[in-house]
Design a protein around this motif. Structure first.
Motif, PDB file in Angstrom:
ATOM      1  N   SER A 109       0.810  -1.226   0.000  1.00 36.23           N
ATOM      2  CA  SER A 109       0.000   0.000   0.000  1.00 36.23           C
ATOM      3  C   SER A 109       0.842   1.274   0.000  1.00 36.23           C
ATOM      4  O   SER A 109       0.290   2.376   0.000  1.00 36.23           O
ATOM      5  N   THR A 110       2.158   1.156   0.004  1.00 31.53           N
ATOM      6  CA  THR A 110       3.040   2.322   0.050  1.00 31.53           C
ATOM      7  C   THR A 110       2.950   3.117  -1.260  1.00 31.53           C
ATOM      8  O   THR A 110       3.008   2.536  -2.344  1.00 31.53           O
ATOM      9  N   PRO A 111       2.825   4.437  -1.204  1.00 30.17           N
ATOM     10  CA  PRO A 111       2.793   5.233  -2.442  1.00 30.17           C
ATOM     11  C   PRO A 111       4.125   5.200  -3.183  1.00 30.17           C
ATOM     12  O   PRO A 111       5.187   5.330  -2.578  1.00 30.17           O
ATOM     13  N   PHE A 112       4.049   5.049  -4.499  1.00 30.57           N
ATOM     14  CA  PHE A 112       5.201   5.064  -5.396  1.00 30.57           C
ATOM     15  C   PHE A 112       5.030   6.172  -6.421  1.00 30.57           C
ATOM     16  O   PHE A 112       3.930   6.409  -6.923  1.00 30.57           O
ATOM     17  N   GLU A 113       6.147   6.802  -6.756  1.00 35.31           N
ATOM     18  CA  GLU A 113       6.180   7.760  -7.857  1.00 35.31           C
ATOM     19  C   GLU A 113       6.455   7.004  -9.157  1.00 35.31           C
ATOM     20  O   GLU A 113       7.298   6.110  -9.202  1.00 35.31           O
ATOM     21  N   VAL A 114       5.736   7.347 -10.219  1.00 37.48           N
ATOM     22  CA  VAL A 114       5.973   6.756 -11.535  1.00 37.48           C
ATOM     23  C   VAL A 114       6.881   7.685 -12.312  1.00 37.48           C
ATOM     24  O   VAL A 114       6.597   8.882 -12.454  1.00 37.48           O
ATOM     25  N   THR A 115       7.997   7.158 -12.827  1.00 43.12           N
ATOM     26  CA  THR A 115       8.943   7.980 -13.568  1.00 43.12           C
ATOM     27  C   THR A 115       9.222   7.360 -14.928  1.00 43.12           C
ATOM     28  O   THR A 115       8.868   6.221 -15.201  1.00 43.12           O
ATOM     29  N   GLY A 172       1.680   0.665  -3.706  1.00 44.40           N
ATOM     30  CA  GLY A 172       2.176  -0.663  -3.457  1.00 44.40           C
ATOM     31  C   GLY A 172       3.064  -1.272  -4.509  1.00 44.40           C
ATOM     32  O   GLY A 172       3.124  -0.837  -5.660  1.00 44.40           O
ATOM     33  N   THR A 173       3.760  -2.320  -4.069  1.00 42.19           N
ATOM     34  CA  THR A 173       4.552  -3.164  -4.946  1.00 42.19           C
ATOM     35  C   THR A 173       4.266  -4.605  -4.548  1.00 42.19           C
ATOM     36  O   THR A 173       4.098  -4.913  -3.365  1.00 42.19           O
ATOM     37  N   LEU A 174       4.197  -5.515  -5.532  1.00 42.56           N
ATOM     38  CA  LEU A 174       3.759  -6.884  -5.291  1.00 42.56           C
ATOM     39  C   LEU A 174       4.676  -7.880  -5.978  1.00 42.56           C
ATOM     40  O   LEU A 174       5.203  -7.622  -7.052  1.00 42.56           O
TER      41      LEU A 174
END
Length: 693
Positions: free
Chosen positions: A240-246, A268-270
């Protein structure tokens, strides 16, 4: 010839049905997503096998270079028949005649013990277990009173890839960055009902995914490590952690959802698997079997979306874990673009616990296994990446920017952009001998060569597509389609990839492929000349001129795995009666001596998975020696080999058909009556000396 070791299980390698169910959603029991007619790498390698009799002498292979000539894979002097070697299960001590430097230990015999079995003269300890608190406010693990809030401050589940770095200005401290690939709910929760999970169970599982960053203290007299519960660098990244898309696909229409209409912020990351450490000190992690988390893909009616889902293995109705019941982002009927937001390489700064992790779209989207970097002579990073699926591809990325040295704020900001601009490539392998000499039995071809060549086919550079009929945006988000179109070579589940820090050669672990040679599938003329590839192989690749940015390469099989008594196996020409049996190579790494270390996943020889060392150069090239084995149902992951310490992630112990919290199939690590828990293990020499030296 001694009797071949037994084969077990109808699942790939010796995986249990439980492993296949929870880790990859039974991927190997679904139709292969790649339906293109691209060449299969087995056809290519089989062609090349016809140019070298692999049972002849004890020829060894090395990368050779000459001034003004391209680097290739050539033949080195033969090993003498009188060369002393360690028998597969014998040997004593650490004498100089007991193996290549770094591999002078008594090999562990294949076994089925419910323990981490290590060589004589070595000791071990548990560094950290699933559920141990690592953040302030984290509470001690209580399996009968677990919560999502607690799990978000505790070490996650099913540890996989590991990166280990020194802690600045703190002697005798190591910083561990550990992936948590997936969850085994049936082994986590007493009375678990797979048809009706509770919201709390779902939220605990989501929090148990992701990564843990934890500092460990070194014992000054041994290799023992102990995780520190509250260090300022400790961190958890979860589902559920926020990620920046680059990168060039940031903001893509294919990444936009109702919660993120700009397509630039992903939660998130899975299913994080292999990864890598960048030269500027960040850690990379690949999202692998993400498809299994999404429900109702089979109900989608839009033909384009349906085809894209199929190519990435997304289908069916309810998911295994039923997360869609509590979070609509996992329901493709409500959020059709959410699956496109996974399958990326992520980057995390382990030295800044407040930084936002990033998803790097320039590296393409597929089932990422590994993201291992090199630098070109002019300082541009190059990443090698595998797509872990039957008959999928091998990729690399070449940055257009040079790395800045130093730790200034400006240098760090610049280096964070290095993986956002460059060219994404896919590999095409070419052989140069007749394929007709390979019949699928492992019978060797007539002539004596064993190499081939290949090319890197560009897919996209920045916002420019090199693939006819696809925009750059489509290339990055639907990379598998782009690779299909340009004629990339089908591989046998490319798992971990590792460039040698000494030679620049790139080693690719190809784990297995049970479908080789089946009716309607690619024939056995593959990475092994065997139908139904149960044991896998390791391929060795050399870039032309030893230039990572080159568009051409040479390649050669390094190991063809399995029981050494099986005539279809090959160990780089080393005498086969003097190696440890090895099956299903997965994660790989190098030690300071240039030896390749291989962890296995799904040993199809009837024994437990383990960690193996193998010399890659010199007269002992190809000598495989087993260093350890893991407990019942477990897999060996994320090996780290330091001068005086070996670290492994023991993943999914007790993951055996029929197992549950109430009926465990393993008592590791804490003994009978305790919950089975994935853990990190440290191993060191009892006398304080260097590993294998």
């Amino acid at each position: 010839m001694r009797k071949l070791l037994p084969l077990i299980s109808s699942h790939p390698g010796a995986r249990s049905a439980l492993t296949c169910r929870y880790r990859c959603g039974d991927a190997c029991f679904h139709e292969v997503p790649n339906t293109s007619d691209n060449a299969y790498v087995g056809d290519v390698i089989a062609n090349v096998l016809s140019r070298r009799n692999v049972l002849r002498a004890s020829a060894v292979v090395t990368v050779t270079a000459a001034a003004g000539a391209a680097v290739g894979l050539g033949q080195a002097p033969q090993a003498s028949a009188a060369t002393p070697a360690v028998a597969a299960h014998g040997g004593k001590g650490h004498g100089k005649d007991r193996g290549a430097r770094g591999l002078r230990f008594e090999p562990v015999a294949p076994n089925t013990k419910d323990a981490v079995v290590i060589p004589r003269g070595y000791e071990q300890n548990i560094v950290i277990r699933w559920g141990e608190p690592i953040l302030p406010g984290g509470r001690d693990f209580d399996p009968n009173n677990q919560s999502a809030k607690a799990q978000a401050k505790q070490f996650g589940y099913n540890n996989d890839y590991m990166a280990v770095l020194d802690v600045p200005h703190e002697r005798h401290r190591q910083l561990l960055v550990v992936n948590h690939e997936y969850t085994d709910e049936v082994l986590m929760f007493a009375g678990y009902d797979a048809d009706n999970p509770t919201r709390e169970q779902v939220e605990i599982a989501i929090a148990a995914h992701g990564l843990s960053v934890v500092v460990a203290a070194e014992d000054r007299r041994s290799g023992k490590l102990t995780a520190l519960r509250r260090h300022h660098l400790n961190r958890r990244v979860t589902g559920s952690t926020p990620f920046e898309v680059t990168g060039p696909a940031a903001g893509s229409r294919y990444l936009r959802t109702s919660a993120d209409p700009r397509g630039k912020r992903i939660l998130g990351t899975l299913n994080n698997c292999g990864g890598g450490i960048t030269p500027w000190g960040t850690v990379l992690s690949g999202e692998e079997n993400f498809n299994q988390y999404f429900a109702n893909g089979g109900k989608v009616t839009d033909p384009d979306t349906k085809a894209r889902y199929a190519r990435y293995g997304i289908g069916g109705e309810a998911s295994e874990r039923k997360w869609e019941r509590f979070d609509k982002r996992f329901d493709t009927l409500q959020e059709p673009n959410e699956p496109n937001r996974f399958g990326w390489v992520i980057e995390i700064d382990p030295f800044d616990p407040h930084s936002t992790p990033r998803k790097l779209t320039a590296l393409g989207r597929f089932k990422h296994e590994a993201a291992e970097p090199r630098l070109t002579d002019d300082g541009r990073p190059v990443l090698y990446m595998g797509d872990d699926e039957r008959f999928d591809y091998f990729y690399k990325f070449v940055s257009s920017k040079r790395m800045m040295h130093g730790n200034s704020r400006y240098a760090r900001a610049h280096n964070r952009t290095l993986l956002d601009e460059g060219t994404l490539y896919v590999a095409k392998f070419t052989g140069d001998s007749p394929a007709g000499e390979i019949d699928g039995s492992g019978k060797l071809p007539a002539d004596g060569e064993f190499d081939g060549s290949g090319e890197w086919i560009p897919l996209a550079t920045g916002t420019k597509s090199h693939v006819e009929g696809m925009t750059a945006e489509e290339v990055y988000v639907f990379t598998r389609f782009a690779a299909d179109k340009v004629g990339a070579t089908k591989m046998d589940r490319p798992e971990d990839v590792e460039p040698s820090p000494r030679t620049g050669r790139v080693y690719v672990a190809l784990t297995n492929n049970k479908d080789r040679g089946k009716a309607g599938k690619a024939p056995a003329d593959e990475a092994n000349p065997r139908n139904g590839n149960k044991h896998g192989q390791i391929l060795e690749l050399a870039e032309h001129w030893d230039d990572p940015a080159s568009d051409r390469f040479n390649w050669r099989l390094f190991l063809v795995c399995g029981d050494p008594s099986d005539p279809s196996t090959y160990f780089a020409g080393f005498p086969k009666d003097k190696v440890s049996p090895i099956s299903c190579p997965d994660n790989i790494t190098f030690d300071a001596h240039g030896n390749l270390w291989i962890s296995t996943d799904g040993n199809a020889l009837g024994n437990h998975d383990g960690l193996f060392g193998v010399a890659t150069a010199g007269e002992r090239r190809g000598e495989v020696k087993q260093f350890l084995t893991v407990p019942n149902g477990a897999e060996t992951c994320g090996p780290i080999v330091q001068d005086q310490r070996v670290l492994v992630a023991v993943q999914h112990p007790g993951e055996i058909d029929g197992a549950s919290v109430e009926k465990p199939k393993s008592a590791w690590p804490d003994g009978p009556g305790k919950l089975v828990r994935p853990s990190i293990v440290s191993v060191w020499r009892r006398d304080g000396g260097d590993i294998g030296a």
